[in-house]
Scaffold this motif. Structure first.
Motif, PDB file in Angstrom:
ATOM      1  N   LYS A  94       0.812  -1.217   0.000  1.00 31.43           N
ATOM      2  CA  LYS A  94       0.000   0.000   0.000  1.00 31.43           C
ATOM      3  C   LYS A  94       0.846   1.267   0.000  1.00 31.43           C
ATOM      4  CE  LYS A  94      -4.238  -2.005   1.740  1.00 31.43           C
ATOM      5  NZ  LYS A  94      -5.349  -1.934   2.701  1.00 31.43           N
ATOM      6  N   MET A  95       2.049   1.204   0.519  1.00 28.69           N
ATOM      7  CA  MET A  95       3.056   2.271   0.396  1.00 28.69           C
ATOM      8  C   MET A  95       2.685   3.588   1.054  1.00 28.69           C
ATOM      9  SD  MET A  95       4.622   2.079  -3.446  1.00 28.69           S
ATOM     10  CE  MET A  95       5.133   0.579  -4.225  1.00 28.69           C
ATOM     11  N   LYS A  96       1.638   3.669   1.821  1.00 27.46           N
ATOM     12  CA  LYS A  96       1.199   4.968   2.310  1.00 27.46           C
ATOM     13  C   LYS A  96       2.013   5.440   3.504  1.00 27.46           C
ATOM     14  CE  LYS A  96      -3.018   7.622   3.089  1.00 27.46           C
ATOM     15  NZ  LYS A  96      -4.484   7.580   3.201  1.00 27.46           N
ATOM     16  N   GLU A  97       2.351   4.546   4.395  1.00 24.47           N
ATOM     17  CA  GLU A  97       3.078   4.929   5.610  1.00 24.47           C
ATOM     18  C   GLU A  97       3.696   3.677   6.213  1.00 24.47           C
ATOM     19  OE1 GLU A  97      -0.914   4.779   8.431  1.00 24.47           O
ATOM     20  OE2 GLU A  97      -0.042   6.702   7.882  1.00 24.47           O
ATOM     21  N   GLY A  98       4.447   3.861   7.292  1.00 22.61           N
ATOM     22  CA  GLY A  98       5.002   2.713   7.985  1.00 22.61           C
ATOM     23  C   GLY A  98       6.511   2.674   7.953  1.00 22.61           C
ATOM     24  N   ALA A  99       7.054   1.593   8.497  1.00 18.62           N
ATOM     25  CA  ALA A  99       8.495   1.472   8.687  1.00 18.62           C
ATOM     26  C   ALA A  99       9.252   1.432   7.368  1.00 18.62           C
ATOM     27  CB  ALA A  99       8.792   0.212   9.505  1.00 18.62           C
ATOM     28  N   THR A 100       8.679   0.773   6.369  1.00 15.56           N
ATOM     29  CA  THR A 100       9.382   0.679   5.079  1.00 15.56           C
ATOM     30  C   THR A 100       9.516   2.050   4.432  1.00 15.56           C
ATOM     31  OG1 THR A 100       8.547  -1.559   4.753  1.00 15.56           O
ATOM     32  CG2 THR A 100       9.409  -0.426   2.820  1.00 15.56           C
ATOM     33  N   LEU A 101       8.452   2.841   4.494  1.00 13.33           N
ATOM     34  CA  LEU A 101       8.530   4.191   3.934  1.00 13.33           C
ATOM     35  C   LEU A 101       9.541   5.038   4.692  1.00 13.33           C
ATOM     36  CD1 LEU A 101       7.606   6.319   1.961  1.00 13.33           C
ATOM     37  CD2 LEU A 101       5.673   6.830   3.467  1.00 13.33           C
ATOM     38  N   ASP A 102       9.566   4.918   6.004  1.00 15.68           N
ATOM     39  CA  ASP A 102      10.551   5.662   6.802  1.00 15.68           C
ATOM     40  C   ASP A 102      11.970   5.264   6.408  1.00 15.68           C
ATOM     41  OD1 ASP A 102       8.472   6.863   8.134  1.00 15.68           O
ATOM     42  OD2 ASP A 102       8.535   5.496   9.853  1.00 15.68           O
ATOM     43  N   LYS A 103      12.198   3.961   6.251  1.00 14.02           N
ATOM     44  CA  LYS A 103      13.526   3.469   5.872  1.00 14.02           C
ATOM     45  C   LYS A 103      13.906   3.957   4.475  1.00 14.02           C
ATOM     46  CE  LYS A 103      13.761  -1.009   5.391  1.00 14.02           C
ATOM     47  NZ  LYS A 103      13.923  -2.447   5.717  1.00 14.02           N
ATOM     48  N   LEU A 104      12.962   3.869   3.554  1.00 12.58           N
ATOM     49  CA  LEU A 104      13.218   4.296   2.182  1.00 12.58           C
ATOM     50  C   LEU A 104      13.481   5.795   2.114  1.00 12.58           C
ATOM     51  CD1 LEU A 104      13.343   3.635  -0.809  1.00 12.58           C
ATOM     52  CD2 LEU A 104      10.857   3.822  -0.906  1.00 12.58           C
TER      53      LEU A 104
END
Length: 314
Positions: free
Chosen positions: A268-278
């Protein structure tokens, strides 16, 4: 210089680029915006950019920078914009309610012969042309950013767009030295974004699962796939990597299927740890204060790549 008039709605970066492209072959361009100061800023940018391109021997077209700049006028009067225009390219922000309002306004005043084209990368043309009197003349001509340096244009008709409007638009894009592809029907995301999003989906998972960093992912493209794709598409690449595409599929089709079975669900790419890391990793690659400089460097290299591509195509 030509006598025919091209209208541009919206004087942001995309509208400015379209203005320069149409002026490059001598069309009389009228740039429209509701904000006078935005138009003043746009003209200043265009004049400066045309001069820079000429100085660097990168200017498109046969006319010099001064002649091209003289082809561009501005207006805040939408009736003046549409008068005698053979083609209007819309470049307003991606807000569907704004587009519907604008196209209704244009439909009430536009001449029957005028083709109206949208730069949208998001909305299928049927979403803002249905029930309009001139809907057969409405379609999408989606450029890639920055349009002056990337020649691809996706021409997307609505179900009711006339074949004549599509053909006229295609020929117009060829005339200004863009490279149009024509979709036979509208599809969500068009072609470029459907392919681009498939890549981004897998990239997301590679980073999410700590298989690669953002820098490594981009290296896979810039030092690998991207070097091929600058000159050869994925299909010709496969065709050349075996004894033709049929042989390639016979050799690698089962492996492609096995790998594809391991793809994870669409993120979904909207928020979360992966987006923070990226976000953190991309900031390390290009800090926000360096974005403008990096964009300028991108544009310069895109121009040089296009020059090399011309040699390859010849």
């Amino acid at each position: 210089m030509k006598l025919e008039k091209i209208g541009i709605v919206g004087s942001g970066l995309i509208g400015r680029a379209w203005s320069m492209l149409f002026a490059s072959v001598g069309y009389q361009v009228m740039l429209y915006d509701i904000l006078p100061h935005q138009l003043t800023s746009a003209l200043e940018y265009i004049e400066k950019e045309l001069k820079r391109l000429q100085e660097e021997n990168l200017l498109r077209g046969e006319l010099n920078a001064g002649e091209q700049f003289k082809c561009i006028q501005t207006t805040t009067d939408i009736k003046e914009l549409v008068k005698n225009a053979i083609f209007i390219q819309e470049c307003i922000p991606e807000r569907i309610e704004w587009k519907k309002s604008l196209y209704q306004q244009l439909d009430d005043i536009v001449e029957a012969k005028t083709i109206i084209s949208s730069s949208t990368s998001t909305f299928m043309p049927s979403l803002f042309s249905q029930d309009l009197k001139h809907k057969e003349n409405i379609l999408v001509s989606h450029p890639l950013n920055p349009p002056y340096y990337i020649p691809l244009v996706e021409i997307v008709p609505a179900p009711w767009t006339s074949k004549a409007a599509v053909e006229f638009t295609k020929n117009l894009m060829l005339e200004i030295k863009q490279k149009p592809v024509t979709l036979t029907r509208e599809v969500l995301g068009f072609a470029t974004n459907r392919i681009q999003y498939a890549i981004l989906n897998e990239v997301w998972h590679l980073i999410e699962n700590d298989i690669l960093t953002a820098a490594d992912v981009d290296t896979v493209m810039t030092e690998g796939l991207g070097l091929r794709y600058a000159f050869l598409g994925p299909l010709e690449t496969a065709h050349l990597n075996a004894d033709g595409i049929a042989d390639y599929v016979q050799r690698f089709g089962q492996e492609i299927f096995k790998v594809s079975e391991t793809y994870e669900p669409i993120p979904k790419m909207k928020e979360g740890a992966t987006l923070d890391k990226l976000s953190q990793q991309c900031e390390e690659m290009v800090p926000k204060e360096s974005l403008a400089q990096r964009r300028a460097q991108r544009d310069e290299f895109l121009t040089k790549i296009n020059e090399l591509k011309k040699q390859f195509e010849n």
